[in-house]
Write an enzyme that holds these catalytic residues in place. Structure first.
Site, PDB file in Angstrom:
ATOM      1  N   LYS A 101       0.925  -1.027  -0.481  1.00 37.53           N
ATOM      2  CA  LYS A 101       0.217   0.016  -0.021  1.00 37.53           C
ATOM      3  C   LYS A 101       0.631   1.128   0.190  1.00 37.53           C
ATOM      4  CE  LYS A 101      -1.962   2.274   3.861  1.00 37.53           C
ATOM      5  NZ  LYS A 101      -2.821   2.370   4.609  1.00 37.53           N
TER       6      LYS A 101
ATOM      7  N   ASP B 269      -6.754   0.588   1.222  1.00 41.60           N
ATOM      8  CA  ASP B 269      -6.835   0.698   2.122  1.00 41.60           C
ATOM      9  C   ASP B 269      -8.155   0.776   2.443  1.00 41.60           C
ATOM     10  OD1 ASP B 269      -8.502   3.513   0.744  1.00 41.60           O
ATOM     11  OD2 ASP B 269      -7.378   4.558   2.147  1.00 41.60           O
TER      12      ASP B 269
END
Ligand code: SF4
Length: 189
Positions: A87, A106
């Protein structure tokens, strides 16, 4: 550094800390010269500050020692930095280097992708793989920004504002608060 600090925290929280942090330590070499303990008071309010201090200082040392003081623009190299998983690497590659190597997953992207039935998976690596198959590569960066914005403004985890949502008629989420279409009970957070 800010992206590492954003783990398990809000952007508001991180943005409160970073102006002073970057004034105090303006270069990556400044961070690399610290011990994690020295950094802890500066990042305490972002949560998990001991681990984050270790990651930030460790990443800075590696950037200085192995990457010539430059944050690498390469997924594999980014993933070698402490505190950096896909991420964080995707955020840095997409938002800073404008390189689409994957899709940022996310909490917002996870929630909305599940509600919109773009994935049935619950863990980020699998969700990312699902999204990479169905979103055109040239839209990977924008798509994540759009979902994150949508999640902040309307598609909240609790009580999403479905009545104001432009996607309402294509959303069958089981936890909608208002609907004009049939809901699918498994399509939810
Ligand atoms: S209709 Fe509701 S649950 Fe579906 S995307 Fe919009 S805000 Fe989210």
């Amino acid at each position: 550094m800010a992206t590492i600090l954003s783990a398990q925290s809000t952007d508001v929280n991180v943005n409160r800390v970073t102006p002073e942090l970057f004034r105090k330590y303006p270069t990556v070499a400044d961070f690399a010269a610290l011990t994690p303990e020295q950094l802890e008071p500066d990042v305490r309010s972002t949560g998990f500050f001991r681990n984050k201090s270790k990651s930030v200082v460790g990443a800075a040392k590696k950037i200085v020692g192995e990457f010539g003081g430059q944050v690498p623009d390469d997924m594999e190299k980014l993933l070698t930095l402490p505190g950096v998983a896909r991420k964080t690497a995707n955020v840095v590659l997409g938002s800073w280097f404008h390189k689409a190597d994957g899709v940022v997953v996310d909490t917002h992207v996870t929630r909305i992708s599940r509600r919109l039935e773009l994935t049935k998976n619950a863990d980020a690596p699998k969700i990312e793989q699902d999204l990479m198959k169905i979103i055109p590569l040239e839209k990977w960066i924008l798509f994540a920004h759009q979902l994150i914005w949508h999640g902040r403004k309307l598609c909240f985890a609790r009580r999403p504002k479905c009545v104001d949502c432009a996607l309402e008629n294509i959303c069958h989420a089981g936890d909608k608060t208002w609907t004009t279409v049939e809901v699918h009970k498994n399509a939810k957070l």
